[in-house]
Structures are given as structure tokens and as C-alpha cells.
Design a protein around this motif. Sequence first.
Motif, mmCIF file in Angstrom:
data_model
loop_
_atom_site.group_PDB
_atom_site.id
_atom_site.type_symbol
_atom_site.label_atom_id
_atom_site.label_comp_id
_atom_site.label_asym_id
_atom_site.label_seq_id
_atom_site.Cartn_x
_atom_site.Cartn_y
_atom_site.Cartn_z
ATOM 1 N N LYS A 43 62.403 11.104 -30.070
ATOM 2 C CA LYS A 43 60.956 10.803 -30.206
ATOM 3 C C LYS A 43 60.428 11.572 -31.463
ATOM 4 C CE LYS A 43 61.176 8.866 -26.131
ATOM 5 N NZ LYS A 43 61.151 7.484 -26.107
ATOM 6 N N VAL A 44 60.547 12.488 -31.830
ATOM 7 C CA VAL A 44 60.128 13.242 -32.827
ATOM 8 C C VAL A 44 61.080 13.666 -34.055
ATOM 9 C CG1 VAL A 44 58.949 15.361 -33.644
ATOM 10 C CG2 VAL A 44 58.474 14.473 -31.390
ATOM 11 N N GLY A 45 60.627 13.378 -35.302
ATOM 12 C CA GLY A 45 61.614 13.586 -36.308
ATOM 13 C C GLY A 45 60.656 14.376 -37.491
ATOM 14 N N LEU A 46 61.419 14.838 -38.520
ATOM 15 C CA LEU A 46 60.844 15.363 -39.737
ATOM 16 C C LEU A 46 60.559 14.145 -40.925
ATOM 17 C CD1 LEU A 46 62.716 18.680 -40.218
ATOM 18 C CD2 LEU A 46 60.298 18.342 -39.354
ATOM 19 N N LEU A 47 59.308 13.840 -40.960
ATOM 20 C CA LEU A 47 59.110 12.683 -42.302
ATOM 21 C C LEU A 47 58.840 13.659 -43.700
ATOM 22 C CD1 LEU A 47 58.281 9.948 -43.067
ATOM 23 C CD2 LEU A 47 55.879 10.677 -42.443
ATOM 24 N N SER A 48 59.678 13.421 -44.358
ATOM 25 C CA SER A 48 59.707 14.084 -45.680
ATOM 26 C C SER A 48 59.167 13.060 -46.768
ATOM 27 C CB SER A 48 60.890 14.570 -46.083
ATOM 28 O OG SER A 48 61.497 15.436 -45.444
ATOM 29 N N THR A 49 58.146 13.553 -47.537
ATOM 30 C CA THR A 49 57.728 12.808 -48.664
ATOM 31 C C THR A 49 57.929 13.616 -50.127
ATOM 32 O OG1 THR A 49 55.333 14.001 -48.364
ATOM 33 C CG2 THR A 49 55.693 11.627 -47.455
ATOM 34 N N VAL A 57 58.810 17.419 -49.174
ATOM 35 C CA VAL A 57 58.039 18.223 -48.186
ATOM 36 C C VAL A 57 57.997 17.543 -47.097
ATOM 37 C CG1 VAL A 57 55.789 19.034 -47.704
ATOM 38 C CG2 VAL A 57 56.381 18.913 -50.139
ATOM 39 N N ALA A 58 58.429 18.209 -45.934
ATOM 40 C CA ALA A 58 58.398 17.698 -44.583
ATOM 41 C C ALA A 58 57.450 18.183 -43.680
ATOM 42 C CB ALA A 58 59.861 18.093 -44.087
ATOM 43 N N ARG A 59 57.263 17.317 -42.778
ATOM 44 C CA ARG A 59 56.328 17.846 -41.662
ATOM 45 C C ARG A 59 56.798 17.019 -40.161
ATOM 46 N NH1 ARG A 59 55.687 14.617 -45.318
ATOM 47 N NH2 ARG A 59 53.807 15.905 -46.328
ATOM 48 N N SER A 60 56.845 17.720 -39.065
ATOM 49 C CA SER A 60 57.296 17.082 -37.805
ATOM 50 C C SER A 60 56.161 16.124 -37.440
ATOM 51 C CB SER A 60 57.363 18.059 -36.615
ATOM 52 O OG SER A 60 57.737 17.707 -35.582
ATOM 53 N N LYS A 77 44.925 9.599 -42.683
ATOM 54 C CA LYS A 77 45.026 9.110 -44.061
ATOM 55 C C LYS A 77 44.413 10.266 -44.986
ATOM 56 C CE LYS A 77 40.410 6.616 -44.914
ATOM 57 N NZ LYS A 77 40.070 5.375 -45.352
ATOM 58 N N HIS A 78 43.567 11.384 -44.346
ATOM 59 C CA HIS A 78 43.246 12.363 -45.097
ATOM 60 C C HIS A 78 44.182 13.281 -45.427
ATOM 61 C CE1 HIS A 78 38.654 11.704 -43.790
ATOM 62 N NE2 HIS A 78 39.107 10.704 -44.611
ATOM 63 N N SER A 79 45.330 13.302 -44.689
ATOM 64 C CA SER A 79 46.370 14.394 -45.032
ATOM 65 C C SER A 79 46.903 14.319 -46.369
ATOM 66 C CB SER A 79 47.403 14.345 -43.627
ATOM 67 O OG SER A 79 48.177 13.218 -43.907
ATOM 68 N N ASP A 84 50.999 12.044 -51.553
ATOM 69 C CA ASP A 84 52.237 12.212 -51.929
ATOM 70 C C ASP A 84 53.056 10.587 -52.065
ATOM 71 O OD1 ASP A 84 52.185 14.734 -51.558
ATOM 72 O OD2 ASP A 84 53.347 14.904 -49.913
ATOM 73 N N LEU A 85 52.464 9.878 -51.035
ATOM 74 C CA LEU A 85 52.993 8.423 -50.857
ATOM 75 C C LEU A 85 52.253 7.529 -52.048
ATOM 76 C CD1 LEU A 85 53.251 7.944 -46.997
ATOM 77 C CD2 LEU A 85 54.956 8.361 -48.531
ATOM 78 N N ASP A 86 51.017 7.926 -52.537
ATOM 79 C CA ASP A 86 50.459 7.115 -53.398
ATOM 80 C C ASP A 86 51.288 7.181 -54.558
ATOM 81 O OD1 ASP A 86 48.318 6.277 -52.039
ATOM 82 O OD2 ASP A 86 46.815 7.836 -52.602
ATOM 83 N N ASN A 87 51.990 8.299 -54.855
ATOM 84 C CA ASN A 87 52.722 8.825 -56.146
ATOM 85 C C ASN A 87 54.238 8.382 -55.810
ATOM 86 O OD1 ASN A 87 53.198 10.235 -58.753
ATOM 87 N ND2 ASN A 87 54.910 11.181 -57.434
ATOM 88 N N ASP A 88 54.718 8.365 -54.644
ATOM 89 C CA ASP A 88 56.161 7.916 -54.459
ATOM 90 C C ASP A 88 56.320 7.457 -53.098
ATOM 91 O OD1 ASP A 88 58.714 7.763 -54.347
ATOM 92 O OD2 ASP A 88 59.300 9.620 -55.150
ATOM 93 N N LYS A 89 56.811 5.960 -52.904
ATOM 94 C CA LYS A 89 56.801 5.496 -51.710
ATOM 95 C C LYS A 89 58.160 5.899 -50.830
ATOM 96 C CE LYS A 89 52.888 3.267 -51.587
ATOM 97 N NZ LYS A 89 52.180 3.592 -52.615
ATOM 98 N N THR A 90 59.054 6.693 -51.557
ATOM 99 C CA THR A 90 60.390 6.965 -50.891
ATOM 100 C C THR A 90 60.248 8.178 -49.996
ATOM 101 O OG1 THR A 90 61.729 6.428 -53.003
ATOM 102 C CG2 THR A 90 62.683 7.792 -51.534
ATOM 103 N N VAL A 91 60.872 7.928 -48.601
ATOM 104 C CA VAL A 91 60.802 8.911 -47.720
ATOM 105 C C VAL A 91 62.043 8.964 -47.108
ATOM 106 C CG1 VAL A 91 58.256 8.616 -47.314
ATOM 107 C CG2 VAL A 91 60.033 7.168 -45.973
ATOM 108 N N GLN A 92 61.985 10.110 -46.296
ATOM 109 C CA GLN A 92 63.349 10.657 -45.255
ATOM 110 C C GLN A 92 62.600 11.027 -43.949
ATOM 111 O OE1 GLN A 92 65.651 13.941 -46.168
ATOM 112 N NE2 GLN A 92 67.475 12.935 -45.936
ATOM 113 N N ILE A 93 63.465 10.452 -43.254
ATOM 114 C CA ILE A 93 63.272 10.738 -41.674
ATOM 115 C C ILE A 93 64.407 11.543 -41.220
ATOM 116 C CG2 ILE A 93 62.138 10.203 -39.363
ATOM 117 C CD1 ILE A 93 61.466 7.452 -40.506
ATOM 118 N N THR A 94 64.402 12.519 -40.565
ATOM 119 C CA THR A 94 65.496 13.340 -39.950
ATOM 120 C C THR A 94 65.411 13.660 -38.609
ATOM 121 O OG1 THR A 94 64.933 15.346 -40.872
ATOM 122 C CG2 THR A 94 66.359 14.351 -42.261
ATOM 123 N N PHE A 95 66.435 13.659 -37.851
ATOM 124 C CA PHE A 95 66.156 13.683 -36.577
ATOM 125 C C PHE A 95 67.737 14.783 -36.050
ATOM 126 C CE2 PHE A 95 65.049 9.661 -36.963
ATOM 127 C CZ PHE A 95 63.637 9.489 -36.232
#
Length: 204
Positions: A43-49, A57-60, A77-79, A84-95
Motif C-alpha cells: 500500500k505504501v512506497g517510497l517515491l523518489s524524484t 530525494v525520496a518520501r513515503s 502540488k505545492h510540495s 523536481d518533476l518539472d525538471n526531470d520526469k524520471t522517478v523510482q518507487i520502492t517497496f
Amino acid sequence: MPEPLKKGEVDSQTDPTIAKQFDTTTPKHEQIEEFYKTVDGLKVGLLSTNRPGIGPVARSMAIAQRKGPDFYFLANKHSQKFKDLDNDKTVQITFQNSSSQDWASVTGEATLASHDTPKVKDLYSPTMKAWFGDLGDGVHNGTADDPRMAVIEVTSKFIVYWKSTVGTLGFLKEVGVGALKGEVAQTGITRHLEEADIKHAREG
């Protein structure tokens, strides 16, 4: 049981833990289904931008929805992550499952959608309000209509995951015997899902 280290693995600069636990026999459609079971149970993962000048940089974050091999998040959207995503759309999700030690890593590309997309209402639940707050102005109220609401859709491009094949005692035995005999512990299986596999799963 632990397996001996082979000279060829050293000569070829192969990581024996990966090579000996890599799954080459399970059909890809079964690997996909087991990946779904792994992440759906967490249900919860770390989303890295990727942040300029810093790096990953990751956050749960809670998974709002999984649609096939792809994932949706509902976020403010204020976060900083949106910058980060405006600059680079590549992300990683880890579980990771802290009980079994099963883990998964998803590399993908993020697509952003603002609060006026119908998807916000699809993903929204009343508990989201606790993370947004209510300003009392009738606008910034933490509901699905709050202009701060935004959707992050992650289209998966590469998936790697590991599943334990032994229990706690089996794990301790594998590690203990492996260390004692100089062999490589066999505690689970590693699977890779390449872009073609993921595309097939998405279309299937």
C-alpha cells in the motif's frame, strides 16, 4: 541450500548473489502477477524524484491506485516534488515488506495532472483532508475540488523485485551455513521485468 562460488563467476565479474537467485524459469505473466501481489499487499512506497544539484530525494507515499503495472498518487502540488518533476520526469518507487523482506523497485516516468482532472475524484478519499488541512475559505478545504490536489501518474519502464523463498529459520540457516562453508546463500529469487514485458502486461 547454499551454492559454491564458481571461478567463472569471479572471472566474469558476476555478482553471485544475483546470478544464483535470478529467476529464468517462471513465465513472465506469472512474474507480473506475483509483482502485483507483492505491491498490493504493501500500500505504501517510497517515491523518489531527482532534485537539481542534489540527486534522488525520496518520501513515503500511499499508492492511490495501481492500474496494471502503473501507479497513481494524489499529492499537494505545492510540495517540492512537483518542482523536481518539472525538471526531470524520471522517478523510482520502492517497496519493502519488513516481515518477509520481499522488495520491489519500479523505475518510470511521471505524468502530472491538475485538480480539475476527473481522476482526482476517482482517487480521492475523505482521509486525504488530514494531509491538506482546511483554510476555511471554501476553496483550500482538502476536498477533491481543492486546487492544491494533483495527480502523479507513474508509467513503469523497468521493474525489479525479490521474493523470499525461505522462512526466518531457513534464512538464518542459509546465511549461517553459507558463511561457514564459504558458499552463497540461497534465500530468494530476483526477477526483472523489462519495458517489453511491462507493455505486454499493460495491454493484456
